[in-house]
Design a protein around this motif. Sequence first.
Motif, short mmCIF file in Angstrom:
data_model
loop_
_atom_site.label_atom_id
_atom_site.label_comp_id
_atom_site.label_asym_id
_atom_site.label_seq_id
_atom_site.Cartn_x
_atom_site.Cartn_y
_atom_site.Cartn_z
N GLU A 95 -14.07 -5.99 21.72
CA GLU A 95 -13.72 -5.21 22.91
C GLU A 95 -13.18 -6.17 23.97
O GLU A 95 -13.74 -7.24 24.19
CB GLU A 95 -14.95 -4.50 23.46
CG GLU A 95 -15.61 -3.57 22.45
CD GLU A 95 -16.96 -3.07 22.92
OE1 GLU A 95 -17.00 -2.36 23.95
OE2 GLU A 95 -17.97 -3.42 22.27
N VAL A 142 -4.89 -6.49 20.94
CA VAL A 142 -5.93 -5.73 21.63
C VAL A 142 -5.58 -5.80 23.11
O VAL A 142 -5.52 -6.89 23.69
CB VAL A 142 -7.34 -6.31 21.40
CG1 VAL A 142 -8.39 -5.45 22.11
CG2 VAL A 142 -7.66 -6.42 19.93
N GLU A 146 -9.22 -1.89 25.51
CA GLU A 146 -9.23 -1.39 24.14
C GLU A 146 -10.32 -2.05 23.31
O GLU A 146 -10.84 -3.11 23.65
CB GLU A 146 -7.89 -1.63 23.45
CG GLU A 146 -6.77 -0.79 23.98
CD GLU A 146 -5.47 -1.00 23.22
OE1 GLU A 146 -4.58 -0.17 23.41
OE2 GLU A 146 -5.34 -1.97 22.45
N THR A 147 -10.62 -1.40 22.19
CA THR A 147 -11.57 -1.89 21.21
C THR A 147 -10.90 -1.85 19.85
O THR A 147 -10.17 -0.91 19.53
CB THR A 147 -12.83 -1.00 21.18
OG1 THR A 147 -13.46 -1.06 22.46
CG2 THR A 147 -13.81 -1.43 20.11
N LYS A 148 -11.14 -2.88 19.03
CA LYS A 148 -10.62 -2.91 17.67
C LYS A 148 -11.75 -3.29 16.73
O LYS A 148 -12.56 -4.16 17.04
CB LYS A 148 -9.47 -3.92 17.57
CG LYS A 148 -8.73 -3.88 16.24
CD LYS A 148 -7.52 -4.79 16.24
CE LYS A 148 -6.36 -4.22 16.97
NZ LYS A 148 -5.58 -3.25 16.29
#
Length: 158
Positions: A95, A142, A146-148
Amino acid sequence: MNKKPLSVFILALLLTAVPGVMAHGNAYDDPASQGEPVKSVVEVGVVNASNYDATITLLDTVRGDEAMQRLKSANAALKPPRNGYEYLLARVRFELEGRAVSEQGTFMLWSSPFQWLANSSDFRQYDGASATAPEPALMGPVHAGETKEGWLVFEVEQ
Protein backbone atom coordinates in the motif's frame (compact mmCIF):
# COMPACT_ATOMS: atom_id res chain seq x y z
CA MET A 1 11.14 -33.44 6.32
CA ASN A 2 12.25 -30.79 8.80
CA LYS A 3 12.15 -27.42 7.10
CA LYS A 4 13.83 -24.43 8.66
CA PRO A 5 11.14 -21.84 9.35
CA LEU A 6 11.47 -18.80 7.16
CA SER A 7 10.94 -15.51 8.85
CA VAL A 8 7.91 -13.68 7.58
CA PHE A 9 9.96 -10.52 7.43
CA ILE A 10 9.92 -9.53 3.77
CA LEU A 11 11.84 -6.37 3.01
CA ALA A 12 11.86 -4.19 -0.07
CA LEU A 13 15.39 -3.06 -0.81
CA LEU A 14 14.13 0.37 -1.68
CA LEU A 15 12.25 0.84 1.59
CA THR A 16 13.93 2.57 4.47
CA ALA A 17 12.92 2.75 8.10
CA VAL A 18 12.53 6.16 9.66
CA PRO A 19 15.91 6.96 11.29
CA GLY A 20 15.98 6.20 15.00
CA VAL A 21 12.72 4.25 14.92
CA MET A 22 12.64 0.48 14.70
CA ALA A 23 9.07 -0.63 15.23
CA HIS A 24 8.02 -4.24 15.65
CA GLY A 25 8.28 -5.94 12.27
CA ASN A 26 11.06 -3.69 10.97
CA ALA A 27 13.94 -5.57 12.57
CA TYR A 28 15.54 -8.91 11.70
CA ASP A 29 15.29 -10.10 15.30
CA ASP A 30 11.67 -9.00 15.70
CA PRO A 31 9.87 -9.85 12.43
CA ALA A 32 6.21 -9.24 11.80
CA SER A 33 3.89 -12.23 11.74
CA GLN A 34 2.03 -13.27 8.63
CA GLY A 35 -0.90 -10.89 8.20
CA GLU A 36 0.69 -8.17 10.36
CA PRO A 37 1.24 -4.90 8.43
CA VAL A 38 4.74 -3.40 8.44
CA LYS A 39 5.00 0.35 7.90
CA SER A 40 7.94 1.97 6.15
CA VAL A 41 8.83 4.89 3.90
CA VAL A 42 9.69 5.02 0.19
CA GLU A 43 11.18 7.92 -1.71
CA VAL A 44 9.45 8.58 -5.03
CA GLY A 45 11.06 10.76 -7.66
CA VAL A 46 14.57 11.74 -8.60
CA VAL A 47 14.85 15.53 -8.76
CA ASN A 48 11.94 16.58 -6.54
CA ALA A 49 11.71 13.43 -4.47
CA SER A 50 8.99 13.03 -1.86
CA ASN A 51 8.60 10.53 0.96
CA TYR A 52 5.55 8.29 0.85
CA ASP A 53 4.26 5.95 3.54
CA ALA A 54 4.23 2.30 2.53
CA THR A 55 2.54 -0.59 4.30
CA ILE A 56 3.67 -4.12 3.42
CA THR A 57 1.77 -7.19 4.59
CA LEU A 58 2.75 -10.82 4.04
CA LEU A 59 -0.54 -12.58 3.26
CA ASP A 60 0.51 -16.15 2.43
CA THR A 61 3.51 -18.38 1.75
CA VAL A 62 3.83 -21.56 -0.29
CA ARG A 63 7.00 -23.62 -0.64
CA GLY A 64 8.28 -26.98 -1.83
CA ASP A 65 6.33 -29.13 -4.29
CA GLU A 66 3.24 -26.91 -4.28
CA ALA A 67 5.34 -23.83 -5.09
CA MET A 68 7.10 -25.74 -7.89
CA GLN A 69 3.74 -26.81 -9.39
CA ARG A 70 2.41 -23.22 -9.34
CA LEU A 71 5.61 -21.90 -10.92
CA LYS A 72 5.53 -24.57 -13.65
CA SER A 73 1.96 -23.52 -14.43
CA ALA A 74 3.25 -19.98 -14.99
CA ASN A 75 6.30 -21.16 -16.99
CA ALA A 76 6.58 -24.77 -18.16
CA ALA A 77 10.29 -24.23 -18.95
CA LEU A 78 11.10 -23.43 -15.31
CA LYS A 79 14.46 -24.80 -14.19
CA PRO A 80 14.56 -26.62 -10.85
CA PRO A 81 16.12 -24.76 -7.93
CA ARG A 82 19.77 -25.29 -7.00
CA ASN A 83 20.65 -28.47 -5.14
CA GLY A 84 19.55 -28.17 -1.48
CA TYR A 85 17.15 -25.30 -2.26
CA GLU A 86 13.44 -24.99 -3.01
CA TYR A 87 11.14 -22.28 -4.28
CA LEU A 88 9.18 -20.12 -1.87
CA LEU A 89 6.20 -18.05 -3.01
CA ALA A 90 5.13 -15.09 -0.90
CA ARG A 91 1.83 -13.29 -1.49
CA VAL A 92 2.30 -9.66 -0.43
CA ARG A 93 0.08 -6.58 -0.18
CA PHE A 94 1.81 -3.24 -0.90
CA GLU A 95 0.00 0.00 0.00
CA LEU A 96 1.31 3.47 -0.90
CA GLU A 97 0.07 6.67 0.73
CA GLY A 98 1.19 10.23 0.01
CA ARG A 99 1.87 12.50 2.94
CA ALA A 100 0.09 15.44 1.32
CA VAL A 101 -3.04 15.66 -0.84
CA SER A 102 -0.94 17.05 -3.70
CA GLU A 103 1.43 14.03 -3.78
CA GLN A 104 0.51 11.93 -6.79
CA GLY A 105 3.74 9.94 -7.25
CA THR A 106 4.07 6.42 -8.59
CA PHE A 107 6.28 3.68 -7.14
CA MET A 108 7.33 0.90 -9.54
CA LEU A 109 7.28 -2.66 -8.31
CA TRP A 110 9.58 -4.61 -10.62
CA SER A 111 10.01 -8.26 -11.39
CA SER A 112 13.68 -7.85 -10.47
CA PRO A 113 14.87 -10.50 -8.01
CA PHE A 114 16.82 -7.75 -6.22
CA GLN A 115 13.92 -5.52 -5.16
CA TRP A 116 12.68 -7.92 -2.47
CA LEU A 117 14.46 -10.02 0.15
CA ALA A 118 13.42 -12.87 2.43
CA ASN A 119 15.24 -13.62 5.66
CA SER A 120 15.46 -16.97 7.43
CA SER A 121 14.83 -17.31 11.15
CA ASP A 122 18.62 -17.33 11.63
CA PHE A 123 18.97 -14.05 9.68
CA ARG A 124 20.26 -15.42 6.38
CA GLN A 125 19.18 -13.31 3.45
CA TYR A 126 17.65 -14.70 0.24
CA ASP A 127 17.24 -12.59 -2.89
CA GLY A 128 14.24 -13.05 -5.13
CA ALA A 129 14.51 -15.81 -7.75
CA SER A 130 14.64 -15.21 -11.49
CA ALA A 131 11.42 -17.09 -12.15
CA THR A 132 8.04 -16.03 -13.48
CA ALA A 133 5.67 -15.56 -10.54
CA PRO A 134 2.16 -16.99 -10.74
CA GLU A 135 -0.62 -14.50 -11.41
CA PRO A 136 -1.07 -12.05 -9.99
CA ALA A 137 2.61 -11.15 -9.75
CA LEU A 138 3.54 -8.26 -7.47
CA MET A 139 4.79 -5.87 -10.11
CA GLY A 140 3.85 -2.71 -11.95
CA PRO A 141 3.04 0.83 -10.93
CA VAL A 142 1.44 1.69 -7.59
CA HIS A 143 0.07 5.23 -7.43
CA ALA A 144 -0.37 7.19 -4.20
CA GLY A 145 -3.55 5.96 -2.51
CA GLU A 146 -3.45 2.55 -4.23
CA THR A 147 -2.89 -0.99 -3.04
CA LYS A 148 -1.41 -3.87 -5.05
CA GLU A 149 -1.31 -7.56 -4.11
CA GLY A 150 0.63 -10.35 -5.75
CA TRP A 151 3.18 -13.14 -5.61
CA LEU A 152 6.96 -12.91 -5.21
CA VAL A 153 9.38 -15.80 -5.83
CA PHE A 154 12.41 -16.75 -3.72
CA GLU A 155 14.86 -19.63 -3.79
CA VAL A 156 15.56 -20.70 -0.21
CA GLU A 157 17.39 -23.53 1.54
CA GLN A 158 15.29 -26.61 2.23
